[in-house]
Design a protein around this motif. Structure first.
Motif, short mmCIF file in Angstrom:
data_model
loop_
_atom_site.label_atom_id
_atom_site.label_comp_id
_atom_site.label_asym_id
_atom_site.label_seq_id
_atom_site.Cartn_x
_atom_site.Cartn_y
_atom_site.Cartn_z
N ALA A 22 0.57 -2.16 7.62
CA ALA A 22 -0.78 -2.26 8.20
C ALA A 22 -1.84 -2.23 7.10
O ALA A 22 -2.81 -3.01 7.13
CB ALA A 22 -1.00 -1.13 9.20
N ALA A 23 -1.68 -1.34 6.13
CA ALA A 23 -2.67 -1.24 5.05
C ALA A 23 -2.65 -2.46 4.15
O ALA A 23 -3.70 -2.93 3.70
CB ALA A 23 -2.41 0.03 4.24
N LEU A 24 -1.46 -2.99 3.88
CA LEU A 24 -1.38 -4.21 3.06
C LEU A 24 -2.12 -5.36 3.73
O LEU A 24 -2.89 -6.09 3.08
CB LEU A 24 0.09 -4.59 2.83
N ARG A 25 -1.91 -5.52 5.02
CA ARG A 25 -2.60 -6.60 5.74
C ARG A 25 -4.09 -6.35 5.78
O ARG A 25 -4.89 -7.29 5.66
CB ARG A 25 -2.01 -6.72 7.14
N GLU A 26 -4.50 -5.11 5.93
CA GLU A 26 -5.92 -4.77 5.95
C GLU A 26 -6.58 -5.13 4.62
O GLU A 26 -7.74 -5.53 4.59
CB GLU A 26 -6.09 -3.27 6.23
N GLN A 27 -5.83 -5.02 3.53
CA GLN A 27 -6.37 -5.36 2.21
C GLN A 27 -6.14 -6.82 1.84
O GLN A 27 -6.39 -7.21 0.70
CB GLN A 27 -5.77 -4.43 1.16
N GLY A 28 -5.69 -7.62 2.79
CA GLY A 28 -5.61 -9.06 2.59
C GLY A 28 -4.27 -9.59 2.13
O GLY A 28 -4.14 -10.78 1.83
N VAL B 53 10.91 -4.06 -13.32
CA VAL B 53 11.14 -3.51 -11.98
C VAL B 53 10.39 -2.19 -11.90
O VAL B 53 10.58 -1.31 -12.75
CB VAL B 53 12.65 -3.29 -11.71
N VAL B 54 9.53 -2.05 -10.91
CA VAL B 54 8.74 -0.82 -10.74
C VAL B 54 9.27 -0.06 -9.53
O VAL B 54 9.21 -0.54 -8.40
CB VAL B 54 7.25 -1.12 -10.54
N SER B 55 9.85 1.12 -9.79
CA SER B 55 10.18 2.03 -8.69
C SER B 55 8.89 2.69 -8.25
O SER B 55 8.39 3.62 -8.92
CB SER B 55 11.21 3.06 -9.15
N LEU B 56 8.34 2.20 -7.15
CA LEU B 56 6.98 2.57 -6.74
C LEU B 56 7.01 3.72 -5.74
O LEU B 56 7.27 3.53 -4.55
CB LEU B 56 6.27 1.36 -6.12
N GLY B 57 6.77 4.92 -6.24
CA GLY B 57 6.55 6.07 -5.37
C GLY B 57 5.09 6.48 -5.46
O GLY B 57 4.50 6.47 -6.55
N VAL B 58 4.51 6.82 -4.32
CA VAL B 58 3.12 7.30 -4.32
C VAL B 58 3.06 8.75 -3.82
O VAL B 58 2.02 9.21 -3.34
CB VAL B 58 2.20 6.38 -3.48
N ASP B 59 4.16 9.47 -3.98
CA ASP B 59 4.17 10.89 -3.66
C ASP B 59 3.51 11.72 -4.76
O ASP B 59 3.52 12.96 -4.71
CB ASP B 59 5.59 11.40 -3.38
N SER B 60 2.91 11.06 -5.73
CA SER B 60 2.04 11.72 -6.72
C SER B 60 0.66 12.00 -6.14
O SER B 60 -0.19 12.60 -6.82
CB SER B 60 1.92 10.84 -7.97
N SER C 154 -6.53 8.77 -3.88
CA SER C 154 -6.32 7.39 -3.42
C SER C 154 -6.98 6.38 -4.34
O SER C 154 -6.44 5.31 -4.61
CB SER C 154 -6.83 7.22 -1.98
N ASP C 155 -8.17 6.73 -4.84
CA ASP C 155 -8.91 5.81 -5.71
C ASP C 155 -8.26 5.64 -7.08
O ASP C 155 -8.68 4.77 -7.85
CB ASP C 155 -10.34 6.30 -5.89
N ASP C 156 -7.26 6.45 -7.40
CA ASP C 156 -6.57 6.32 -8.69
C ASP C 156 -5.49 5.24 -8.66
O ASP C 156 -5.13 4.71 -9.72
CB ASP C 156 -5.91 7.64 -9.08
N PHE C 157 -4.99 4.92 -7.50
CA PHE C 157 -3.84 4.02 -7.43
C PHE C 157 -4.13 2.57 -7.81
O PHE C 157 -3.28 1.90 -8.40
CB PHE C 157 -3.16 4.13 -6.06
N VAL D 195 -2.61 3.26 2.52
CA VAL D 195 -3.71 2.94 1.62
C VAL D 195 -3.29 3.13 0.17
O VAL D 195 -3.59 2.29 -0.69
CB VAL D 195 -4.95 3.80 1.95
N ASN D 196 -2.60 4.22 -0.12
CA ASN D 196 -2.21 4.49 -1.50
C ASN D 196 -1.27 3.41 -2.04
O ASN D 196 -1.42 2.95 -3.17
CB ASN D 196 -1.54 5.86 -1.60
N THR D 197 -0.31 3.01 -1.22
CA THR D 197 0.63 1.95 -1.64
C THR D 197 -0.10 0.62 -1.80
O THR D 197 0.07 -0.07 -2.81
CB THR D 197 1.76 1.82 -0.61
N ALA D 198 -0.88 0.27 -0.80
CA ALA D 198 -1.61 -0.99 -0.87
C ALA D 198 -2.58 -1.01 -2.05
O ALA D 198 -2.81 -2.07 -2.66
CB ALA D 198 -2.37 -1.24 0.44
N ASN D 199 -3.14 0.13 -2.39
CA ASN D 199 -4.06 0.19 -3.52
C ASN D 199 -3.37 -0.19 -4.83
O ASN D 199 -3.98 -0.84 -5.70
CB ASN D 199 -4.67 1.59 -3.64
N VAL D 200 -2.12 0.24 -5.00
CA VAL D 200 -1.38 -0.16 -6.20
C VAL D 200 -1.20 -1.67 -6.23
O VAL D 200 -1.45 -2.34 -7.24
CB VAL D 200 -0.01 0.54 -6.26
N ILE D 201 -0.77 -2.23 -5.10
CA ILE D 201 -0.50 -3.68 -5.03
C ILE D 201 -1.79 -4.46 -5.21
O ILE D 201 -1.82 -5.48 -5.92
CB ILE D 201 0.18 -4.01 -3.70
#
Length: 345
Positions: A38-44, A279-286, A299-302, A331-337
């Motif tokens: 949902a967040a990825l689609r929201e960010q286009g 290859v990026v093992s993408l965890g956002v549990d940071s 969130s703004d750091d990602f 949001v955090n995941t989509a922010n990285v992408i």
């Protein structure tokens, strides 16, 4: 960036996990994928594809046949003994001085092939494991075919799984399977950058004695955080792999002002390795409010993390790992992408 996913992960649900002194619902749940999509689609990000189906040959290039057989048979064996309700988990674990050769008992298999109580099995677990592999290999193939980047939005995650052990929500090591598939397809060198809050002990173990895959990880110091026994800076590889394993353990409470220089150091190691694919093992549990994390990223750091990775200019495959603060996970995941995509233009 094309995003690959599969709905077949949904059956891996309903089990519980031990969190120190209490039994709680699994943090690793199907709604993780829903909120990220949902967040990825929201960010286009609307280039979303269902994964193709692959056979098990790429998995068997990384994991032992006995372990893969166990993953397939665990729930049917458990169900035959206890019925269709509940979930399968180990009563004990094979330790030093014990005969660790599994027999026909599902209990012996669970004891030999899992290392903690965070990898329960239910009726839909094997289908979810297969779907995570399919998602990751579909994204890897897209990059191998010439795409600049792809995102494997898979669950369950994989970086804690070694060649013959499951643990930490992880059953098959998706990032490792992708790396080996890319090498088998003609790549000479691969780098795996792990930005999950927890050390990817499984990925480290799989490639520890090899020089064709660089493993570089930023994670919480293992003196204070899972997986406790691995992830120290002194672990640098062995044999041909000496110097190709790079751990940067960071203290609890780490904020972006300390995290970003550590990331820059890891990226410099990646650049020196000159991989054909990153290859990026993408965890956002940071994230600061993640229930299983201990860093203090906002969130703004990602987006900055995504942009820093993009600056390498490498073909890049993102593989989803951890992140459990459901309200902010998407949001955090989509922010990285988004940060990566915007930096690449």
């Amino acid at each position: 960036m094309r995003i690959f996913h599969s709905d077949e992960h949904r059956g891996h649900a309903g089990a519980k996990e031990m969190r120190y002194d209490e039994l709680i619902p699994m943090c690793e749940s199907p709604d993780r994928i829903d909120t990220i999509l949902a967040a990825l689609r929201e960010q286009g990000h609307r280039d979303v594809m269902q994964a193709s189906r692959f056979d098990l040959a790429p998995v068997l290039r990384v994991h032992t046949p006995g372990f893969v057989d166990f993953l397939q048979r665990c729930w049917p064996l458990w169900e035959a003994e206890f019925g269709p309700r509940g979930f399968a988990t180990a009563y004990m674990f094979g330790m030093r001085g014990m005969d660790q050769v599994p027999n026909g008992s599902v209990h012996s298999m669970l004891s030999c092939y899992t290392f903690d109580v965070c990898v329960p099995f239910v009726a839909g677990t094997w289908a979810a494991i297969r779907s995570a592999v399919d998602v990751t290999l579909s994204a890897a193939q897209h990059v191998a075919d010439g795409a600049d980047a792809a995102f494997a939005l898979c669950r369950p995650p994989g970086h804690h799984a070694s060649a013959d052990l499951a643990g930490g929500y992880c059953y098959v090591n998706n990032a490792a399977v992708a790396a080996q598939k890319l090498l088998d397809g003609g790549a000479s060198r691969i780098a795996i950058l792990d930005v999950d809050y927890h050390h990817g002990n499984g990925t480290q173990s799989i490639f520890y004695d090899r020089d064709d895959v660089l493993y570089a990880s930023l994670h919480a110091t293992p003196e204070r955080e899972y997986p406790f026994l691995l992830g120290y800076a002194r672990e640098t590889g062995k044999g041909r792999g000496e110097g190709f394993n790079f751990n940067q353990p960071l203290p609890l409470g780490t904020r972006i002002d300390a995290y970003r220089p550590a990331l820059a150091t890891a990226l410099a190691r990646v650049r020196a390795h000159a991989p054909d694919v990153l290859v990026v093992s993408l965890g956002v549990d940071s994230y600061i409010r993640d229930p299983v994390g201990g860093f203090a990223l906002e969130s703004d750091d990602f987006p900055t993390i995504g942009a820093d990775i993009a600056a390498l200019g490498l073909p890049t495959l993102f593989v989803m790992e951890g992140g459990y603060a459901i309200a902010e996970l998407g949001v955090n995941t989509a922010n990285v992408i988004t940060g990566f995509a915007q930096a690449r233009g």
